[in-house]
Enzyme design. Structure first.
Site, mmCIF file in Angstrom:
data_model
loop_
_atom_site.group_PDB
_atom_site.id
_atom_site.type_symbol
_atom_site.label_atom_id
_atom_site.label_comp_id
_atom_site.label_asym_id
_atom_site.label_seq_id
_atom_site.Cartn_x
_atom_site.Cartn_y
_atom_site.Cartn_z
ATOM 1 N N LYS A 33 67.161 21.214 52.362
ATOM 2 C CA LYS A 33 68.233 22.157 53.061
ATOM 3 C C LYS A 33 67.986 21.794 54.593
ATOM 4 C CE LYS A 33 68.115 27.025 54.493
ATOM 5 N NZ LYS A 33 67.415 28.250 54.383
ATOM 6 N N CYS A 52 64.780 26.739 57.841
ATOM 7 C CA CYS A 52 64.289 28.223 58.349
ATOM 8 C C CYS A 52 63.899 27.996 59.874
ATOM 9 C CB CYS A 52 62.648 28.075 57.834
ATOM 10 S SG CYS A 52 61.738 29.905 58.042
ATOM 11 N N GLN A 68 60.981 25.404 46.531
ATOM 12 C CA GLN A 68 61.411 24.945 47.979
ATOM 13 C C GLN A 68 59.915 24.983 48.756
ATOM 14 O OE1 GLN A 68 63.477 27.599 51.030
ATOM 15 N NE2 GLN A 68 65.124 26.509 50.367
ATOM 16 N N HIS A 110 72.993 24.911 55.228
ATOM 17 C CA HIS A 110 73.288 26.402 56.164
ATOM 18 C C HIS A 110 74.213 26.114 57.075
ATOM 19 C CE1 HIS A 110 71.519 30.381 57.263
ATOM 20 N NE2 HIS A 110 72.727 30.512 57.790
#
Length: 225
Positions: A173, A132, A102, A207
């Site tokens: 992600k 993030c 990642q 997420h």
């Protein structure tokens, strides 16, 4: 007298000996202190690498079929052999596979180069972290702090997809996207995922929370609807 092996595992030989006392003196560091610093850096790198692999093996033991590394900086991974070695050792071991590396990235060419290096080390795919929310990500404008720039995110995926063969997965992600009045938007989240898919992403991990703030990035239950 010890000398370090090269990163390919071969003895690099001692080579010419630099005047370490002069170098350390110029830097204002005592030789013994400098050696200890280097030893601690190597020890910590080994501990981080072993810890990551141990966690991966534990997850596989409990049924995980795919493991991601921690988030690595694509800019450094692309050009720094020591950084790559710290992350993956001499390469991905058979028992670690399948493994996706990642990355945090903001430059398409750099991300593509990092993906190519990960593939050369035996990884099975590379993941672009657009989720993030940490303070360092906000300061660097990567992770979830670049999620509003769909063109950039798509360009990152497209560049990596063009550089690597199809059998090497390029994934992303993301977090739940914002809509009107900064409210969570399923519609925008699906549209963003489709944009990344069209750019070449073969898998999207969600997420299921909005970005929030660095201090409150895990507040509330995930929205799994």
């Amino acid at each position: 007298e010890r000398h370090a092996p090269d990163r390919g595992g071969h003895d690099a030989g001692p080579g010419p000996a630099p005047d370490l006392r002069r170098l350390w003196s110029d830097a204002g560091v005592e030789p013994v202190e400098r050696v200890r610093r280097l030893e601690l850096e190597d020890e910590h790198a080994d501990q981080r690498r072993r810890r990551g692999r141990d966690v991966g093996l534990l997850c596989r033991r409990h049924g995980a079929t795919l493991i991601y590394t921690e988030m690595l900086m694509a800019e450094q991974f692309a050009v720094d052999a020591d950084y790559r070695f710290e992350a993956l050792g001499a390469g991905v071991r058979p028992e670690d596979k399948p493994l996706f590396v990642q990355f945090a990235a903001t430059d398409p060419d750099v991300f593509a180069s990092a993906c190519a290096e990960a593939r050369a080390m035996g990884a099975d795919g590379a993941d672009l972290n657009i989720g993030c929310p940490q303070r360092r990500a906000r300061e660097g404008v990567y992770g979830s702090w670049m999620q509003e720039d769909w063109n950039l995110c798509a360009a990152l995926i497209a560049a990596a997809r063009a550089r690597c063969p199809d059998e090497f997965a390029i994934t992303a992600k993301i977090r739940v996207q914002y809509g009107a009045c900064d409210q969570p938007s399923t519609e925008n989240t699906v549209a963003f995922a489709k944009r990344l898919e069209a750019a070449g992403a073969s898998l999207i991990a969600l997420h299921a929370r909005v970005r929030g703030s660095p201090e409150r990035r895990r507040d509330g239950a995930a929205d799994l609807t």
